[in-house]
Design a protein around this motif. Sequence first.
Motif, PDB file in Angstrom:
ATOM      1  N   VAL A  29       0.841  -1.207   0.000  1.00  0.00           N
ATOM      2  CA  VAL A  29       0.000   0.000   0.000  1.00  0.00           C
ATOM      3  C   VAL A  29       0.874   1.254   0.000  1.00  0.00           C
ATOM      4  O   VAL A  29       0.614   2.197  -0.759  1.00  0.00           O
ATOM      5  N   VAL A  30       1.904   1.261   0.814  1.00  0.00           N
ATOM      6  CA  VAL A  30       2.808   2.420   0.861  1.00  0.00           C
ATOM      7  C   VAL A  30       3.453   2.634  -0.502  1.00  0.00           C
ATOM      8  O   VAL A  30       3.542   3.768  -0.985  1.00  0.00           O
ATOM      9  N   GLU A  31       3.889   1.553  -1.137  1.00  0.00           N
ATOM     10  CA  GLU A  31       4.504   1.682  -2.456  1.00  0.00           C
ATOM     11  C   GLU A  31       3.522   2.252  -3.475  1.00  0.00           C
ATOM     12  O   GLU A  31       3.865   3.142  -4.252  1.00  0.00           O
ATOM     13  N   LEU A  32       2.293   1.759  -3.459  1.00  0.00           N
ATOM     14  CA  LEU A  32       1.278   2.258  -4.391  1.00  0.00           C
ATOM     15  C   LEU A  32       0.985   3.740  -4.149  1.00  0.00           C
ATOM     16  O   LEU A  32       0.963   4.539  -5.087  1.00  0.00           O
ATOM     17  N   PHE A  33       0.751   4.113  -2.897  1.00  0.00           N
ATOM     18  CA  PHE A  33       0.409   5.502  -2.602  1.00  0.00           C
ATOM     19  C   PHE A  33       1.595   6.441  -2.759  1.00  0.00           C
ATOM     20  O   PHE A  33       1.407   7.620  -3.067  1.00  0.00           O
ATOM     21  N   SER A  34       2.787   5.943  -2.590  1.00  0.00           N
ATOM     22  CA  SER A  34       3.974   6.789  -2.779  1.00  0.00           C
ATOM     23  C   SER A  34       4.091   7.280  -4.212  1.00  0.00           C
ATOM     24  O   SER A  34       4.703   8.307  -4.473  1.00  0.00           O
TER      25      SER A  34
END
Length: 152
Positions: A29-34
């Motif tokens: 999720v962090v990778e996607l939102f980053s």
Amino acid sequence: MPNTPCLVGETAAAMCLGGKADSSDADVVVELFSAVGKIYQLDEKLLSAVTGLSGSGPAYVYVMIEALADGGVRAGLPRDVAQGLAAQTVLGSAKMVLETGRHPGALKDMVTSPGGTTIAGVHELEKAGFRAACINAVVAATQRANELSKPQ
């Protein structure tokens, strides 16, 4: 919940992990939102506050930019120049907060000289209840998010 600034790679969002999620799920999720801005991991009980602040926040900022531009027009600037100046002022000010790590009040004080133009304007904002209006907007949107999240 992402907000419209994700369209320009500058969203501000938050997430919480469900009971069956683990740190590898969080990493995804962090990778996607980053790719579209910043994301914070919080407890689920705080997500309505995130909605009230950063989910609804772009609208508050757009209203402020519009009002600043209207002030510029009232002072004699052409509309396109006033809007460009207002938007760039918000962008630059936000970057100062994010990149310096300094408290917004300290940054405000760097611009505000005794007896000057800025303190005259800040005084008008204070007389009009600008801070209270901002706080009240976030709290009202948070309360509404809580209402909407209750089962019907």
